[in-house]
Design an enzyme around this catalytic site. Structure first.
Site, PDB file in Angstrom:
ATOM      1  N   GLY A  59       0.872  -1.170   0.000  1.00  6.93           N
ATOM      2  CA  GLY A  59       0.000   0.000   0.000  1.00  6.93           C
ATOM      3  C   GLY A  59       0.907   1.217   0.000  1.00  6.93           C
ATOM      4  CB  SER A  79       2.272  -3.918   9.557  1.00  6.32           C
ATOM      5  OG  SER A  79       2.532  -5.178  10.129  1.00  6.32           O
ATOM      6  NE  ARG A  80      -2.672  -1.172  13.812  1.00  5.71           N
ATOM      7  CZ  ARG A  80      -2.179   0.017  13.474  1.00  5.71           C
ATOM      8  NH1 ARG A  80      -0.867   0.167  13.302  1.00  5.71           N
ATOM      9  NH2 ARG A  80      -2.975   1.056  13.314  1.00  5.71           N
ATOM     10  CD  GLU A 110       1.607  -1.719  19.945  1.00  6.72           C
ATOM     11  OE1 GLU A 110       1.738  -2.521  19.013  1.00  6.72           O
ATOM     12  OE2 GLU A 110       1.419  -0.526  19.786  1.00  6.72           O
ATOM     13  CG  HIS A 125       2.632   1.577  17.510  1.00  8.36           C
ATOM     14  ND1 HIS A 125       1.552   0.747  17.607  1.00  8.36           N
ATOM     15  CD2 HIS A 125       2.549   2.155  16.282  1.00  8.36           C
ATOM     16  CE1 HIS A 125       0.828   0.815  16.493  1.00  8.36           C
ATOM     17  NE2 HIS A 125       1.420   1.667  15.665  1.00  8.36           N
TER      18      HIS A 125
HETATM   19  C1  GLV Z   1      -0.196   3.848  13.209  1.00 10.46           C
HETATM   20  O1  GLV Z   1       0.092   2.737  13.555  1.00 10.46           O
HETATM   21  C2  GLV Z   1      -1.295   4.151  12.361  1.00 10.46           C
HETATM   22  O2  GLV Z   1      -2.093   3.251  12.038  1.00 10.46           O
HETATM   23  O3  GLV Z   1      -1.437   5.327  11.966  1.00 10.46           O
END
Ligand code: GLV
Length: 327
Positions: free
Chosen positions: A161, A244-245, A274, A292
């Site tokens: 993306g 990412s996550r 997290e 993060h």
């Molecule tokens: C950060 O992790 C966001 O999704 O902006």
């Protein structure tokens, strides 16, 4: 009638100013725990104190059925984040609540952070900094902190993306890296501009990459996308980077793989549970951890504040917000 918006944590002032200039009343949750995210109880208690028309939420706020039930006057949840896996979109849709995000404006920041983590791994800069500050540097040594070059290596991107595209650009143009990518949709732009090559399965890509960088949203299909079996498919000399996550990686499996040197190292900006870290993760030498912060840049964060506010303004102006994620 004046619309009232709750912002669940302090965000850059330009967002608040924009809302106030448009006649909104804005409350910012003060929180009781310094900079830490609000607990669900704190958030619910704030929402019950007033009849809010909209919320600017953070990625740490769980916007679920209980919360929506507790705040029946809320018509829009504008997430101050590109990701929106913290919002129960189906529930929001059922209740006629619009959800929005802030895509794109943090992509460069996150991409630069991913590249910084790659460089930190290959140059061993974090270990070397700690060593020097601890007074351990006793003189130049031909064998100390030998790293590896990033330039010319093969980068495996999972997800291209807007963030993945930026990473491809910097890696190809700045470091002459060979770009392989896995994504459900082909990306002609990176194939043309950065000679990126699409690989149709993750399994096929992993054994070829020197660095694997994750840029997918968190979905059922991406949960534990990197697991023990897939870590075992990577080169022993390879690095894994996750901006990412957290749940995209099985963090316990990663700890085992790093301990057993199945891969050379990893750098994580996000964590499966997290802010908790998997047992053993923090004591590993071959991992770099950041809290993060990939999008924590002045420009990106100010833009995120502006866009979240604009989504709310547009919604109450009767327009479809530009970044609605549950059409
Ligand atoms: C950060 O992790 C966001 O999704 O902006």
């Amino acid at each position: 009638m004046t619309k009232r918006i709750l912002i669940t944590r302090e965000i850059p002032k330009n967002g608040l100013t924009l809302l106030r200039e448009h006649g909104f009343e804005v409350d910012v949750c003060p929180g009781t725990t310094g900079d830490a995210p609000l607990s669900q109880e704190e958030l619910l208690s704030h929402l019950r104190q007033n009849s809010y028309d909209g919320i600017i939420s953070l990625l740490t706020d769980k916007i679920d059925a209980t919360l929506m039930e507790a705040a029946p006057s809320v018509k829009i949840v504008a997430n101050y984040a590109a990701g929106f896996n913290n919002i129960d979109l189906a529930e929001a849709k059922k209740r006629g609540i619009v959800a929005t995000n802030t895509p794109g404006v943090s992509s460069l920041a996150v991409a630069e952070h991913a590249i910084a983590l790659m460089l930190a791994l290959t140059t061993r800069i974090v270990e070397a900094d700690l060593f020097t500050k601890k007074g351990k540097y006793k003189g130049w040594s031909p064998m100390a902190f030998i790293g590896t070059d990033l330039s010319g290596k093969t980068l495996g991107l999972i997800g291209v993306g807007s963030i993945g595209i930026e990473v491809a650009r910097i890696a190809a143009q700045g470091f002459a890296m060979k770009i392989l990518y896995y994504d459900v949709v082909p990306n002609e732009k990176i194939e043309k501009d950065y000679h990126a090559q699409r690989i149709t399965t993750v399994e096929e890509m992993l054994p070829q990459a020197d660095v694997v960088s994750l840029h997918v949203p968190l979905l059922d299909s991406t949960h534990h996308l990197i697991n023990a079996a897939r870590l075992n498919m990577m080169k022993k000399s390879a690095f894994l980077v996750n901006t990412s996550r957290g749940p995209v990686v099985d963090e316990n499996a990663l700890v085992t793989a790093l301990k057993e040197r199945v891969i050379a190292g990893a750098a994580l900006d996000v964590f499966e549970f997290e802010p908790e870290l998997a047992p053993g993760l923090a004591s590993l030498e071959n991992v770099i951890l950041t809290p993060h912060i990939a999008s924590a840049r002045d420009h990106a964060r100010a833009e995120m504040a502006r866009i979240a506010a604009q989504n709310i303004i547009d919604f109450f102006d009767g327009k479809k917000p530009q970044n609605q994620v549950n059409p």
